[in-house]
Design a protein around this motif. Structure first.
Motif, PDB file in Angstrom:
ATOM      1  N   ARG A  75       0.813  -1.211   0.000  1.00 29.07           N
ATOM      2  CA  ARG A  75       0.000   0.000   0.000  1.00 29.07           C
ATOM      3  C   ARG A  75       0.852   1.268   0.000  1.00 29.07           C
ATOM      4  O   ARG A  75       0.443   2.282  -0.517  1.00 29.07           O
ATOM      5  CB  ARG A  75      -0.968  -0.034   1.170  1.00 29.07           C
ATOM      6  CG  ARG A  75      -2.108  -1.008   0.920  1.00 29.07           C
ATOM      7  CD  ARG A  75      -2.943  -1.239   2.176  1.00 29.07           C
ATOM      8  NE  ARG A  75      -4.134  -2.012   1.922  1.00 29.07           N
ATOM      9  CZ  ARG A  75      -4.168  -3.298   1.626  1.00 29.07           C
ATOM     10  NH1 ARG A  75      -3.060  -3.979   1.519  1.00 29.07           N
ATOM     11  NH2 ARG A  75      -5.315  -3.916   1.426  1.00 29.07           N
ATOM     12  N   TRP A  81      -4.931   7.548  -3.992  1.00 25.95           N
ATOM     13  CA  TRP A  81      -5.790   7.063  -2.925  1.00 25.95           C
ATOM     14  C   TRP A  81      -7.192   7.645  -2.968  1.00 25.95           C
ATOM     15  O   TRP A  81      -8.094   7.137  -2.317  1.00 25.95           O
ATOM     16  CB  TRP A  81      -5.140   7.279  -1.557  1.00 25.95           C
ATOM     17  CG  TRP A  81      -4.206   6.145  -1.255  1.00 25.95           C
ATOM     18  CD1 TRP A  81      -2.864   6.135  -1.400  1.00 25.95           C
ATOM     19  CD2 TRP A  81      -4.578   4.838  -0.808  1.00 25.95           C
ATOM     20  NE1 TRP A  81      -2.359   4.897  -1.062  1.00 25.95           N
ATOM     21  CE2 TRP A  81      -3.402   4.081  -0.691  1.00 25.95           C
ATOM     22  CE3 TRP A  81      -5.793   4.225  -0.495  1.00 25.95           C
ATOM     23  CZ2 TRP A  81      -3.384   2.755  -0.270  1.00 25.95           C
ATOM     24  CZ3 TRP A  81      -5.772   2.906  -0.075  1.00 25.95           C
ATOM     25  CH2 TRP A  81      -4.578   2.195   0.029  1.00 25.95           C
ATOM     26  N   LEU A  85      -9.622   2.165  -2.092  1.00 27.93           N
ATOM     27  CA  LEU A  85     -10.119   1.933  -0.735  1.00 27.93           C
ATOM     28  C   LEU A  85      -9.500   0.658  -0.193  1.00 27.93           C
ATOM     29  O   LEU A  85      -9.318  -0.308  -0.922  1.00 27.93           O
ATOM     30  CB  LEU A  85     -11.638   1.744  -0.711  1.00 27.93           C
ATOM     31  CG  LEU A  85     -12.540   2.944  -0.901  1.00 27.93           C
ATOM     32  CD1 LEU A  85     -14.001   2.487  -0.910  1.00 27.93           C
ATOM     33  CD2 LEU A  85     -12.329   3.952   0.198  1.00 27.93           C
ATOM     34  N   ASP A  86      -9.236   0.651   1.081  1.00 28.01           N
ATOM     35  CA  ASP A  86      -8.768  -0.549   1.760  1.00 28.01           C
ATOM     36  C   ASP A  86      -9.998  -1.368   2.144  1.00 28.01           C
ATOM     37  O   ASP A  86     -10.883  -0.863   2.822  1.00 28.01           O
ATOM     38  CB  ASP A  86      -7.992  -0.160   3.017  1.00 28.01           C
ATOM     39  CG  ASP A  86      -7.333  -1.337   3.693  1.00 28.01           C
ATOM     40  OD1 ASP A  86      -7.772  -2.490   3.491  1.00 28.01           O
ATOM     41  OD2 ASP A  86      -6.371  -1.103   4.433  1.00 28.01           O
ATOM     42  N   PRO A  87     -10.090  -2.625   1.702  1.00 27.78           N
ATOM     43  CA  PRO A  87     -11.261  -3.436   2.051  1.00 27.78           C
ATOM     44  C   PRO A  87     -11.255  -3.910   3.504  1.00 27.78           C
ATOM     45  O   PRO A  87     -12.150  -4.641   3.914  1.00 27.78           O
ATOM     46  CB  PRO A  87     -11.189  -4.611   1.075  1.00 27.78           C
ATOM     47  CG  PRO A  87      -9.763  -4.705   0.687  1.00 27.78           C
ATOM     48  CD  PRO A  87      -9.200  -3.314   0.783  1.00 27.78           C
ATOM     49  N   ASN A  88     -10.266  -3.499   4.278  1.00 30.24           N
ATOM     50  CA  ASN A  88     -10.175  -3.850   5.698  1.00 30.24           C
ATOM     51  C   ASN A  88     -10.233  -5.357   5.941  1.00 30.24           C
ATOM     52  O   ASN A  88     -10.954  -5.828   6.801  1.00 30.24           O
ATOM     53  CB  ASN A  88     -11.251  -3.122   6.514  1.00 30.24           C
ATOM     54  CG  ASN A  88     -11.049  -1.632   6.484  1.00 30.24           C
ATOM     55  OD1 ASN A  88      -9.918  -1.158   6.632  1.00 30.24           O
ATOM     56  ND2 ASN A  88     -12.114  -0.886   6.270  1.00 30.24           N
ATOM     57  N   ARG A  89      -9.472  -6.087   5.153  1.00 27.82           N
ATOM     58  CA  ARG A  89      -9.377  -7.536   5.319  1.00 27.82           C
ATOM     59  C   ARG A  89      -7.971  -7.931   5.748  1.00 27.82           C
ATOM     60  O   ARG A  89      -7.548  -9.048   5.547  1.00 27.82           O
ATOM     61  CB  ARG A  89      -9.735  -8.242   4.009  1.00 27.82           C
ATOM     62  CG  ARG A  89     -11.141  -7.954   3.551  1.00 27.82           C
ATOM     63  CD  ARG A  89     -11.457  -8.734   2.319  1.00 27.82           C
ATOM     64  NE  ARG A  89     -12.766  -8.344   1.794  1.00 27.82           N
ATOM     65  CZ  ARG A  89     -13.327  -8.937   0.770  1.00 27.82           C
ATOM     66  NH1 ARG A  89     -12.729  -9.935   0.174  1.00 27.82           N
ATOM     67  NH2 ARG A  89     -14.494  -8.529   0.349  1.00 27.82           N
ATOM     68  N   GLY A  90      -7.239  -6.992   6.288  1.00 25.88           N
ATOM     69  CA  GLY A  90      -5.847  -7.255   6.615  1.00 25.88           C
ATOM     70  C   GLY A  90      -5.004  -7.082   5.366  1.00 25.88           C
ATOM     71  O   GLY A  90      -5.502  -6.774   4.295  1.00 25.88           O
ATOM     72  N   ASN A  91      -3.742  -7.264   5.495  1.00 24.75           N
ATOM     73  CA  ASN A  91      -2.854  -7.108   4.342  1.00 24.75           C
ATOM     74  C   ASN A  91      -2.804  -8.414   3.560  1.00 24.75           C
ATOM     75  O   ASN A  91      -1.816  -9.104   3.535  1.00 24.75           O
ATOM     76  CB  ASN A  91      -1.461  -6.689   4.813  1.00 24.75           C
ATOM     77  CG  ASN A  91      -0.605  -6.211   3.669  1.00 24.75           C
ATOM     78  OD1 ASN A  91      -1.086  -6.023   2.562  1.00 24.75           O
ATOM     79  ND2 ASN A  91       0.674  -6.024   3.938  1.00 24.75           N
ATOM     80  N   ASP A  92      -3.926  -8.752   2.935  1.00 24.67           N
ATOM     81  CA  ASP A  92      -4.026 -10.040   2.254  1.00 24.67           C
ATOM     82  C   ASP A  92      -3.977  -9.926   0.737  1.00 24.67           C
ATOM     83  O   ASP A  92      -4.363 -10.822   0.031  1.00 24.67           O
ATOM     84  CB  ASP A  92      -5.294 -10.775   2.683  1.00 24.67           C
ATOM     85  CG  ASP A  92      -6.566  -9.987   2.375  1.00 24.67           C
ATOM     86  OD1 ASP A  92      -6.470  -8.859   1.852  1.00 24.67           O
ATOM     87  OD2 ASP A  92      -7.662 -10.516   2.647  1.00 24.67           O
ATOM     88  N   TYR A  96      -9.545  -2.136  -3.127  1.00 22.78           N
ATOM     89  CA  TYR A  96     -10.611  -1.646  -3.995  1.00 22.78           C
ATOM     90  C   TYR A  96     -10.043  -0.546  -4.879  1.00 22.78           C
ATOM     91  O   TYR A  96      -9.318   0.329  -4.388  1.00 22.78           O
ATOM     92  CB  TYR A  96     -11.766  -1.062  -3.180  1.00 22.78           C
ATOM     93  CG  TYR A  96     -12.684  -2.063  -2.542  1.00 22.78           C
ATOM     94  CD1 TYR A  96     -13.406  -2.964  -3.321  1.00 22.78           C
ATOM     95  CD2 TYR A  96     -12.847  -2.094  -1.164  1.00 22.78           C
ATOM     96  CE1 TYR A  96     -14.258  -3.869  -2.729  1.00 22.78           C
ATOM     97  CE2 TYR A  96     -13.713  -3.000  -0.567  1.00 22.78           C
ATOM     98  CZ  TYR A  96     -14.414  -3.886  -1.359  1.00 22.78           C
ATOM     99  OH  TYR A  96     -15.262  -4.786  -0.775  1.00 22.78           O
TER     100      TYR A  96
END
Length: 142
Positions: A75, A81, A85-92, A96
């Motif tokens: 990231r 930016w 968007l960060d999907p807030n699933r961790g750094n996996d 978005y």
């Protein structure tokens, strides 16, 4: 050859120079559950060239976003930016991204008419955060 090996029907490649219909790509992802591999060049995702998978499409707060599986997600190296968007699933390995930011530096989109639910969409390389670390080489001559 790889598509044939994995039992994926003939992929269709769309090139930016011929015009990529992003509305068509969105409909294929949302209605036909396909996978789309995009080839990106220098821009918001990479400083050189890069492949990513468009895994889904969602509208969030009135804005459409592809769910992008990026095997080299860092990231800190992304720009743009206002369209990510960060999907807030961790750094996996998932991010978005709007169709506009994907299209900005996309040279080709390959559509695979295959069920994407048959694949595990975890995309992060095993140690992508460490790929930019350069360790000094010890001088053994002398």
């Amino acid at each position: 050859v790889a598509a044939e090996y994995y039992g994926i029907p003939d992929p269709v490649i769309y090139y930016a120079e011929d015009g990529i219909d992003w509305d068509y790509i969105i409909s294929k992802i949302t209605e036909d559950n396909v996978m789309v591999i995009v080839h990106e060049y220098t821009g918001p995702f990479t400083s050189r060239q890069h492949y990513m998978v468009l895994e889904g499409y969602e509208v969030i707060d009135g804005t459409g976003y592809f769910l992008v599986a990026d095997p080299y997600v860092l990231r800190s190296r992304y720009s743009g930016w206002d369209q990510l968007l960060d999907p807030n699933r961790g750094n996996d390995g998932l991010i978005y991204a709007t169709p506009e930011i994907i299209a900005e530096t996309c040279s080709a989109a390959t559509v695979f008419d295959a069920d994407k639910t048959a694949w595990d969409m975890t995309a992060q390389a095993a140690a992508s955060e460490n790929l930019l670390v350069v360790e000094p080489v010890e001088d053994t001559v002398g």
